[in-house]
Write an enzyme that holds these catalytic residues in place. Structure first.
Site, PDB file in Angstrom:
ATOM      1  N   CYS A   1       5.005  -2.489   3.050  1.00  0.00           N
ATOM      2  CA  CYS A   1       4.799  -3.780   2.230  1.00  0.00           C
ATOM      3  C   CYS A   1       3.971  -4.838   2.864  1.00  0.00           C
ATOM      4  CB  CYS A   1       5.906  -4.323   2.528  1.00  0.00           C
ATOM      5  SG  CYS A   1       7.419  -3.249   1.851  1.00  0.00           S
TER       6      CYS A   1
ATOM      7  N   ILE B   1       0.473  -1.267  -0.041  1.00  0.00           N
ATOM      8  CA  ILE B   1      -0.174   0.430   0.124  1.00  0.00           C
ATOM      9  C   ILE B   1       0.855   1.118  -0.076  1.00  0.00           C
ATOM     10  CG2 ILE B   1      -1.476   1.427   1.061  1.00  0.00           C
ATOM     11  CD1 ILE B   1      -2.519  -1.583   2.661  1.00  0.00           C
TER      12      ILE B   1
ATOM     13  N   CYS C   1      10.842  -5.640   6.371  1.00  0.00           N
ATOM     14  CA  CYS C   1       9.987  -6.871   6.702  1.00  0.00           C
ATOM     15  C   CYS C   1      10.292  -7.977   7.124  1.00  0.00           C
ATOM     16  CB  CYS C   1       9.664  -7.030   4.930  1.00  0.00           C
ATOM     17  SG  CYS C   1       8.206  -5.712   4.018  1.00  0.00           S
TER      18      CYS C   1
ATOM     19  N   GLU D   1       4.076  -7.801   2.872  1.00  0.00           N
ATOM     20  CA  GLU D   1       4.231  -8.932   3.797  1.00  0.00           C
ATOM     21  C   GLU D   1       3.869  -8.482   5.139  1.00  0.00           C
ATOM     22  OE1 GLU D   1       6.435  -8.214   1.744  1.00  0.00           O
ATOM     23  OE2 GLU D   1       8.080  -9.195   1.505  1.00  0.00           O
TER      24      GLU D   1
HETATM   25  N1  THU Z   1       7.349  -3.940  -1.415  1.00  0.00           N
HETATM   26  C1  THU Z   1       6.876  -5.000  -1.099  1.00  0.00           C
HETATM   27  O1  THU Z   1       5.698  -5.249  -0.522  1.00  0.00           O
HETATM   28  N2  THU Z   1       7.556  -5.565  -0.382  1.00  0.00           N
HETATM   29  C2  THU Z   1       8.884  -5.884  -0.305  1.00  0.00           C
HETATM   30  O2  THU Z   1       8.998  -6.945   0.698  1.00  0.00           O
HETATM   31  C3  THU Z   1       9.535  -5.601  -0.743  1.00  0.00           C
HETATM   32  C4  THU Z   1       9.087  -4.447  -1.930  1.00  0.00           C
HETATM   33  C5  THU Z   1       6.989  -2.949  -2.002  1.00  0.00           C
HETATM   34  C6  THU Z   1       6.822  -2.355  -1.481  1.00  0.00           C
HETATM   35  C7  THU Z   1       6.482  -0.203  -2.735  1.00  0.00           C
HETATM   36  O3  THU Z   1       5.185  -0.719  -3.127  1.00  0.00           O
HETATM   37  C8  THU Z   1       6.986  -1.689  -3.851  1.00  0.00           C
HETATM   38  O4  THU Z   1       7.540  -2.757  -3.435  1.00  0.00           O
HETATM   39  C9  THU Z   1       8.317  -1.372  -4.845  1.00  0.00           C
HETATM   40  O5  THU Z   1       9.038  -0.522  -3.559  1.00  0.00           O
END
Ligand code: THU
Length: 133
Positions: free
Chosen positions: A52, A42, A94, A54
């Protein structure tokens, strides 16, 4: 193994709010009582407020009273559009949250060449800063 968990993560990815990066991530967290919490990333125009996938899943679960976790599946399109080619490894923030709430024995389930790859959190984060210190 963990095929359903990966499918749930893929489904959650469809809800990603990622208008700034365009990089959608989905996660599915399996609690030790068998319940599953999904999460997506989000984003925010104030970029550092982004959450993120996770952490969304973990925070949803903890806020619903869950304390014990078995596995988390994570999917993101690193190479191929269907997310299946290369694993989307969790970011450092995360991993730290997984360390706090899941511990070193947590199974982290990733997709590689269409197959589930299961790694212990301790493999991804071998020298975690943890509460034992
Ligand atoms: N992102 C995640 O949701 N999880 C991760 O472990 C790595 C990065 C997301 C954050 C952001 O919205 C997008 O990926 C690009 O970095």
């Amino acid at each position: 193994m963990y095929k359903n968990l990966l499918e749930t993560a893929k489904k959650a990815r469809e809800n990603a709010y990622c208008k700034y990066s365009g990089f959608a991530v989905g996660a599915a967290l399996l609690c030790s009582d068998g319940t599953v919490f999904s999460g997506c990333n989000i984003e925010n125009i104030s970029y550092s407020l982004t959450n993120c996938a996770e952490r969304t899943a973990f925070f949803k679960a903890v806020s619903e009273g869950k304390k014990d976790f078995t596995a988390i599946a994570v999917v993101g399109a690193v190479k191929s559009e269907d997310c299946s080619e290369e694993p989307c490894y969790p970011c450092g923030a995360c991993l730290q949250v997984m360390s706090e709430l899941g511990g070193p024995g947590l199974d982290v389930v990733l997709l590689q060449n269409g197959e589930a790859v299961v790694m212990k959190l301790s493999e991804l984060m071998p020298r975690a800063f943890c509460s034992e210190f």
